[in-house]
Design a protein around this motif. Structure first.
Motif, PDB file in Angstrom:
ATOM      1  N   VAL A  77       0.860  -1.183   0.000  1.00 31.06           N
ATOM      2  CA  VAL A  77       0.000   0.000   0.000  1.00 31.06           C
ATOM      3  C   VAL A  77       0.899   1.236   0.000  1.00 31.06           C
ATOM      4  N   SER A  78       0.292   2.400  -0.246  1.00 30.19           N
ATOM      5  CA  SER A  78       1.043   3.662  -0.270  1.00 30.19           C
ATOM      6  C   SER A  78       0.276   4.743   0.473  1.00 30.19           C
ATOM      7  N   SER A  79       0.998   5.766   0.913  1.00 27.41           N
ATOM      8  CA  SER A  79       0.392   6.941   1.560  1.00 27.41           C
ATOM      9  C   SER A  79       1.204   8.173   1.187  1.00 27.41           C
ATOM     10  N   GLN A  80       0.747   9.335   1.653  1.00 30.01           N
ATOM     11  CA  GLN A  80       1.376  10.598   1.276  1.00 30.01           C
ATOM     12  C   GLN A  80       1.893  11.360   2.496  1.00 30.01           C
ATOM     13  N   ILE A  81       3.046  12.000   2.289  1.00 24.98           N
ATOM     14  CA  ILE A  81       3.581  12.998   3.223  1.00 24.98           C
ATOM     15  C   ILE A  81       3.667  14.318   2.481  1.00 24.98           C
ATOM     16  N   ARG A  82       3.201  15.400   3.120  1.00 23.72           N
ATOM     17  CA  ARG A  82       3.221  16.721   2.479  1.00 23.72           C
ATOM     18  C   ARG A  82       4.107  17.662   3.297  1.00 23.72           C
ATOM     19  N   VAL A  83       5.045  18.287   2.600  1.00 27.26           N
ATOM     20  CA  VAL A  83       6.020  19.165   3.245  1.00 27.26           C
ATOM     21  C   VAL A  83       5.979  20.533   2.565  1.00 27.26           C
ATOM     22  N   THR A  84       5.969  21.581   3.377  1.00 31.04           N
ATOM     23  CA  THR A  84       6.076  22.953   2.872  1.00 31.04           C
ATOM     24  C   THR A  84       7.234  23.622   3.587  1.00 31.04           C
ATOM     25  N   CYS A  85       8.251  24.041   2.830  1.00 27.94           N
ATOM     26  CA  CYS A  85       9.421  24.719   3.397  1.00 27.94           C
ATOM     27  C   CYS A  85       9.635  26.051   2.683  1.00 27.94           C
ATOM     28  N   THR A  86      10.248  26.985   3.385  1.00 18.78           N
ATOM     29  CA  THR A  86      10.534  28.280   2.793  1.00 18.78           C
ATOM     30  C   THR A  86      11.371  28.120   1.527  1.00 18.78           C
ATOM     31  N   ALA A  87      11.137  29.012   0.594  1.00 17.94           N
ATOM     32  CA  ALA A  87      11.836  28.946  -0.695  1.00 17.94           C
ATOM     33  C   ALA A  87      13.345  29.019  -0.484  1.00 17.94           C
ATOM     34  N   GLY A  88      14.062  28.173  -1.204  1.00 11.84           N
ATOM     35  CA  GLY A  88      15.512  28.183  -1.131  1.00 11.84           C
ATOM     36  C   GLY A  88      16.088  27.409   0.034  1.00 11.84           C
ATOM     37  N   SER A  89      15.237  26.785   0.850  1.00 10.14           N
ATOM     38  CA  SER A  89      15.721  26.006   1.987  1.00 10.14           C
ATOM     39  C   SER A  89      15.849  24.534   1.584  1.00 10.14           C
ATOM     40  N   SER A  90      17.003  23.940   1.812  1.00  5.96           N
ATOM     41  CA  SER A  90      17.157  22.501   1.574  1.00  5.96           C
ATOM     42  C   SER A  90      16.774  21.747   2.841  1.00  5.96           C
ATOM     43  N   TYR A  91      16.252  20.548   2.676  1.00  4.66           N
ATOM     44  CA  TYR A  91      15.823  19.777   3.837  1.00  4.66           C
ATOM     45  C   TYR A  91      15.906  18.285   3.549  1.00  4.66           C
ATOM     46  N   ASP A  92      15.957  17.513   4.639  1.00  3.40           N
ATOM     47  CA  ASP A  92      15.931  16.047   4.576  1.00  3.40           C
ATOM     48  C   ASP A  92      14.645  15.568   5.224  1.00  3.40           C
ATOM     49  N   LEU A  93      13.986  14.611   4.557  1.00  2.00           N
ATOM     50  CA  LEU A  93      12.755  14.033   5.061  1.00  2.00           C
ATOM     51  C   LEU A  93      13.038  12.600   5.493  1.00  2.00           C
ATOM     52  N   GLY A  94      13.007  12.354   6.788  1.00  2.00           N
ATOM     53  CA  GLY A  94      13.344  11.035   7.312  1.00  2.00           C
ATOM     54  C   GLY A  94      12.172  10.365   7.998  1.00  2.00           C
ATOM     55  N   LEU A  95      12.188   9.034   8.034  1.00  2.00           N
ATOM     56  CA  LEU A  95      11.164   8.246   8.721  1.00  2.00           C
ATOM     57  C   LEU A  95      11.823   7.424   9.822  1.00  2.00           C
ATOM     58  N   GLY A  96      11.218   7.433  10.998  1.00  2.00           N
ATOM     59  CA  GLY A  96      11.739   6.663  12.112  1.00  2.00           C
ATOM     60  C   GLY A  96      11.456   5.175  11.963  1.00  2.00           C
ATOM     61  N   TYR A  97      11.868   4.399  12.973  1.00  2.00           N
ATOM     62  CA  TYR A  97      11.760   2.934  12.901  1.00  2.00           C
ATOM     63  C   TYR A  97      10.554   2.407  13.651  1.00  2.00           C
TER      64      TYR A  97
END
Length: 328
Positions: A227-247
């Motif tokens: 199955v699948s699901s969605q994560i939605r992220v909004t960050c300020t323009a020009g900001s780099s980020y990492d999206l991690g999932l815990g265990y």
């Protein structure tokens, strides 16, 4: 005879002339000074749905030569500021960025009357002080005029940085026109100016929300369940980020996640970054997070989940909680 008749006539004329000269001198002596505090908005939330507000102050002080002063009529004009205009708003600018942070100045706490003037290209209304509103100036105690500032919400394309707009150019940015009159209606027109700066800081920021990953109702676990699901992220323009999932609450690593029922029975499952389910999804420290760049708009990421074939545990409701972490 002639000399005796002229003498009484000369005295009133001389006295009247002296009074006239004295009152004119008092009108000329009356002047006012103006100073203003910088307005510091602090951190500005460009991703949120609410505006950022602050209040500045213009201090007015007039000289105390008030003997025959009857009135002061004053108009304070504020133009666009050094940041210029954009999108119908005044703008703060930041070095090295092409976007501006829009803001507005108001005369009232409800922020409904734009503080403008007759100089420059911004428009709006000048602030007129006269009558009862300026009586404190006639006592020499001075007065304070608040300036209400607002950065509207919805500016999510503005990149992080320190933003400012200086009000210092006369008359484009700041000018005061005022008239002082005495009881003999002798009036003097004057102009004055002052300066201040509006400052705000846009800091990197992110918002995240995630849907539940529901594997549904299954009988035997003799084949994989995907199955699948969605994560939605909004960050300020020009900001780099990492999206991690815990265990999860019952796991020990990216390949060791488990759902559990109330009796402690477990079902193993895994989370992936790709639909082929070959790239495990973990934490930045594992090198298994997703890296992206913020645009100010919402970005969606698909979580691909799998319950692999395994011995079927007792029937029941199995669940786990996974923490989604955005590092920026």
């Amino acid at each position: 005879m002639t000399a005796l008749r002229l003498a009484p006539l000369l005295r009133p004329v001389i006295i009247a002339l002296s009074l006239l000269l004295a009152s004119a001198g008092l009108a000329r002596a009356q002047s006012c000074s103006f100073t203003a505090s910088d307005v510091v908005l602090g951190p500005v939330d460009v991703l949120g749905g609410s505006p950022t507000d602050a209040v500045g102050n213009i201090a007015i002080s007039c000289s105390a030569f008030l003997g025959l002063l009857s009135s002061i009529d004053m108009r304070i004009h504020l133009g666009e500021g050094m940041g210029g205009l954009g999108g119908g708003l005044r703008r703060m600018t930041s070095a090295g960025t092409s976007t501006g942070l829009g803001f507005e100045l108001y005369q009232d706490a409800a922020r409904s009357v734009v503080f403008g003037g007759s100089y420059g290209s911004h428009g709006g209304q000048n602030l007129r002080l006269t009558g009862a509103s300026i009586l404190t100036l006639l006592t020499g105690s001075g007065m304070n005029v608040p300036v209400y500032v607002r950065v509207p919400a919805g500016q999510n394309t503005v990149v992080p940085g320190n933003y400012a707009s200086a009000f210092s150019r006369n008359p484009v940015d700041v000018r005061v026109d005022y008239r002082t009159c005495n009881i003999l209606l002798l009036c003097v027109d004057r102009t004055a100016t002052f300066s201040f700066t509006v400052r705000g800081q846009v800091v990197p920021d992110c918002r995240v929300e995630a849907d539940d990953l529901d594997f549904g109702t299954v009988g035997l676990l003799d084949q994989p369940v995907d199955v699948s699901s969605q994560i939605r992220v909004t960050c300020t323009a020009g900001s780099s980020y990492d999206l991690g999932l815990g265990y999860g609450l019952h796991g020990g690593g990216v390949n060791d996640r488990h759902m559990q029922d109330l009796a402690g029975n477990r079902i193993g499952y895994q989370l992936y970054r790709d639909s082929g389910r070959t790239l495990g999804w973990g934490q930045p420290a594992d090198g298994l997070a997703t890296t992206a760049a913020g645009s100010g708009a919402m970005q969606s990421f698909t979580v691909h989940g799998r319950v692999p074939a395994q011995p079927t545990p007792p029937p029941g409701a199995y669940a786990d909680t996974v923490v989604v972490t955005v590092t920026y």
